[in-house]
Structure formats: structure tokens, C-alpha cells
Scaffold this active site. Structure first.
Site, PDB file in Angstrom:
ATOM      1  N   GLY A   1      62.593   5.368  32.848  1.00 44.60           N
ATOM      2  CA  GLY A   1      62.948   3.943  32.835  1.00 44.60           C
ATOM      3  C   GLY A   1      62.063   3.166  33.783  1.00 44.60           C
TER       4      GLY A   1
ATOM      5  N   LEU B   1      60.883  32.025  23.994  1.00 41.14           N
ATOM      6  CA  LEU B   1      61.286  31.070  25.031  1.00 41.14           C
ATOM      7  C   LEU B   1      62.652  30.518  24.660  1.00 41.14           C
ATOM      8  CD1 LEU B   1      60.437  29.114  27.527  1.00 41.14           C
ATOM      9  CD2 LEU B   1      59.945  27.460  25.730  1.00 41.14           C
TER      10      LEU B   1
ATOM     11  N   ASP C   1      63.290  12.777  35.517  1.00 39.19           N
ATOM     12  CA  ASP C   1      63.645  11.435  35.975  1.00 39.19           C
ATOM     13  C   ASP C   1      62.411  10.538  36.058  1.00 39.19           C
ATOM     14  OD1 ASP C   1      65.354   9.477  36.850  1.00 39.19           O
ATOM     15  OD2 ASP C   1      65.340  10.131  38.940  1.00 39.19           O
TER      16      ASP C   1
ATOM     17  N   HIS D   1      61.370   6.485  27.714  1.00 34.63           N
ATOM     18  CA  HIS D   1      61.996   7.694  27.165  1.00 34.63           C
ATOM     19  C   HIS D   1      61.138   8.263  26.032  1.00 34.63           C
ATOM     20  CE1 HIS D   1      65.373   7.089  29.731  1.00 34.63           C
ATOM     21  NE2 HIS D   1      65.794   5.987  29.136  1.00 34.63           N
TER      22      HIS D   1
HETATM   23  C1  FPP Z   1      66.719   9.929  33.655  1.00 31.55           C
HETATM   24  O1  FPP Z   1      66.737   8.568  33.725  1.00 31.55           O
HETATM   25  C2  FPP Z   1      66.399  10.400  32.308  1.00 31.55           C
HETATM   26  C3  FPP Z   1      67.224  10.380  31.219  1.00 31.55           C
HETATM   27  C4  FPP Z   1      68.601   9.881  31.280  1.00 31.55           C
HETATM   28  C5  FPP Z   1      66.785  10.801  29.875  1.00 31.55           C
HETATM   29  C6  FPP Z   1      65.735  11.840  29.798  1.00 31.55           C
HETATM   30  C7  FPP Z   1      65.308  11.872  28.373  1.00 31.55           C
HETATM   31  C8  FPP Z   1      64.085  12.195  27.937  1.00 31.55           C
HETATM   32  C9  FPP Z   1      63.010  12.679  28.811  1.00 31.55           C
HETATM   33  C10 FPP Z   1      63.739  12.063  26.487  1.00 31.55           C
HETATM   34  C11 FPP Z   1      64.668  12.715  25.525  1.00 31.55           C
HETATM   35  C12 FPP Z   1      64.765  14.165  25.725  1.00 31.55           C
HETATM   36  C13 FPP Z   1      64.622  15.101  24.772  1.00 31.55           C
HETATM   37  C14 FPP Z   1      64.845  16.528  25.104  1.00 31.55           C
HETATM   38  C15 FPP Z   1      64.246  14.776  23.395  1.00 31.55           C
HETATM   39  P1  FPP Z   1      65.477   7.563  33.777  1.00 31.55           P
HETATM   40  O2  FPP Z   1      64.243   8.331  33.596  1.00 31.55           O
HETATM   41  O3  FPP Z   1      65.726   6.461  32.828  1.00 31.55           O
HETATM   42  O4  FPP Z   1      65.597   7.058  35.252  1.00 31.55           O
HETATM   43  P2  FPP Z   1      65.008   5.816  36.007  1.00 31.55           P
HETATM   44  O5  FPP Z   1      65.703   4.584  35.512  1.00 31.55           O
HETATM   45  O6  FPP Z   1      65.374   6.155  37.419  1.00 31.55           O
HETATM   46  O7  FPP Z   1      63.539   5.753  35.808  1.00 31.55           O
END
Ligand code: FPP
Length: 243
Positions: free
Chosen positions: A20, A128, A17, A34
Site C-alpha cells: 500500500g 515445494l 508488507d 498489491h
Molecule cells: C500488508 O499490507 C499486505 C497485505 C494485506 C496483502 C498482501 C497481498 C499480496 C502481496 C498480494 C496477494 C497475495 C497473493 C498470494 C496472491 P500493505 O502492504 O497494504 O501495508 P502498507 O499499507 O503498510 O503498505
């Protein structure tokens, strides 16, 4: 920081998390967070292998994440596809077996194709298990398990009296995988957000404020060191566990 090499959690599950918010705090588009998150994934997969972790489950996309803006969803799907395509050689070289939990069929067709190819190509690998939770929700997983178990009771292949915890285990997406020993959540929130609800009953939970794009191998080592300090009692007393 290097953790001790004994008492390494065999299964580590991570709620990645803070991507964003990491991007927004820098005046960047959320998708940039991301994108940095994918780099952290590559780094942590390597760190997990170096530490002797056997199973790494990553919460990459939840059932609820479909409700995000369309652009962000398609951006994430694009990153996932690229991660799989560009990571295949590395997975083969390093003995990584890719698995997926969740509703794979809900993903775009092209992502499903790459996912199937990667799962198939790496299925003999044993160093793994990299388990991606995609279109995954813990409640949804339990509902689907209950439906499958009910069907067996209806057609007479299973008696309700024989249903036990193992029966449920066998009908979850994670069937055959041990429960996570350690669940890590980055990004400062302190909740499970529908992740591995059944399987995390006795997991140690580690929360860190560090956003996922900044979660380095050193941060993983801190989480492992924290795990190593804890005493897992599984409902018993301390004296029973360490007489
Ligand atoms: C949580 O929200 C995170 C996600 C919905 C996506 C996580 C995806 C990745 C780390 C990249 C893609 C993954 C792979 C395995 C290729 P957020 O981080 O947007 O939350 P926030 O808005 O609270 O910061």
C-alpha cells in the site's frame, strides 16, 4: 548475490508488507501496490524453489485485514483468485503443493472454490509447499486449537495431563508442517503482527525496509545469507551446539 547452498532454511515464512505504501508513494491506488505484490509472490516462489526451500508460508490476508476499506478487500480477493487460476499450470509443472492456513470458510465462495480445486489438484506435489495464510490470525488459531483440545477433554478422548506442546502443534492450522526456521518481514515495520505466534518461538527473524513489491530474488538471497550467519541455539549454550 548468491547464498551458500548449505544451511538453507527449510521453512521460510514471509510477512509481505509495504504494498500500500509503495503505491501511495508513487501516487497510485493501493491496489496497484498489491498487484505488484502478486508479481513479487510469483518471483519469490520461483526463488524459493531455486534455493532449495521446502516450505514457503506467505501472510497474504490476516483476520484484521477484513477491516480494510471494502474496495481494497474485494480487490485483494480478486487478485488472489486470479493468482490461483493463472498459477495452477505452473504449480503442477513445478511440483508445487498449495496449502492454506486460516479461516478458509470466511473467504468469498468463488475464491474458496478455486482454492479447493488448487489444493486438491496439487496435493501429490512434493517439490515445494506453498502455504498461504488467508484470513489468518495467530491468536485466533490458538483459540481454535484450545477449543478443539477442550472438546476432546470434555468427551474423554484426551486427558488434561497428557496435553503437551505436540498436542498443541497437532491442533494448529499448521499441523504436520515444521516450524518456520526464518521469518521475513518486508516494508520496514519490526513486529510479528499476529503471524505464526506459536510456531515462530525459535525462528530467526529478518526485517528489511524493502517494500514487498521490490522484494526480488536477490533480496531473498540476502535474507538467506543473513540466516546462514546466525547460530541457532534453541536455549542451549554456543559450546553445546558447536562443541
Ligand atoms: C500488508 O499490507 C499486505 C497485505 C494485506 C496483502 C498482501 C497481498 C499480496 C502481496 C498480494 C496477494 C497475495 C497473493 C498470494 C496472491 P500493505 O502492504 O497494504 O501495508 P502498507 O499499507 O503498510 O503498505
Amino acid at each position: 548475490m548468491q547464498p551458500e547452498t548449505t544451511n538453507i532454511p527449510k521453512h521460510v515464512a514471509i510477512i509481505m508488507d509495504g504494498n500500500g505504501r509503495w503505491a501511495q508513494a508513487r501516487g497510485l491506488m493501493r491496489i496497484m501496490g498489491h498487484r505488484e505484490g502478486v508479481k513479487a509472490v510469483q518471483n519469490i516462489v520461483e526463488g524459493a524453489q531455486e534455493s532449495g526451500i521446502e516450505v514457503l508460508t506467505l501472510y497474504a490476508f490476516s483476520t484484521e485485514n477484513w477491516n480494510r476499506p471494502k474496495d481494497e478487500v474485494s480487490g485483494l480477493m480478486g487478485l488472489l483468485k486470479k493468482f490461483l487460476q493463472s498459477g495452477l499450470d505452473n504449480m503442477v509443472e513445478n511440483g508445487i503443493q498449495l496449502r492454506c492456513i486460516g479461516n478458509m470458510h470466511a473467504l468469498p465462495e468463488d475464491v474458496q472454490d478455486v482454492l479447493r480445486t488448487t489444493i486438491d489438484t496439487t496435493k501429490q506435489n512434493t517439490k515445494l509447499i506453498l502455504n498461504l495464510a488467508l484470513s489468518y490470525g495467530g491468536r485466533d488459531e490458538m483459540v481454535q486449537a484450545m477449543q478443539a483440545i477442550s472438546r476432546k477433554c470434555m468427551d474423554g478422548t484426551l486427558s488434561p495431563d497428557d496435553i503437551c506442546a505436540e498436542t498443541v502443534d497437532e491442533h494448529l492450522f499448521t499441523a504436520g508442517l515444521r516450524d518456520p526456521d526464518l521469518v521475513i518481514r518486508t516494508g520496514g515495520e519490526e513486529r510479528l503482527s499476529n503471524f505464526l505466534l506459536w510456531q515462530s518461538s525459535y525462528s530467526e527473524i529478518y526485517f528489511t525496509k524493502v517494500p514487498w513489491p521490490e522484494f526480488t530474488k536477490n533480496e531473498l538471497h540476502k535474507a538467506l545469507a543473513d540466516f546462514q550467519k546466525r547460530q541457532r541455539r534453541f536455549g542451549k549454550t554456543g559450546e553445546q551446539v558447536h562443541p
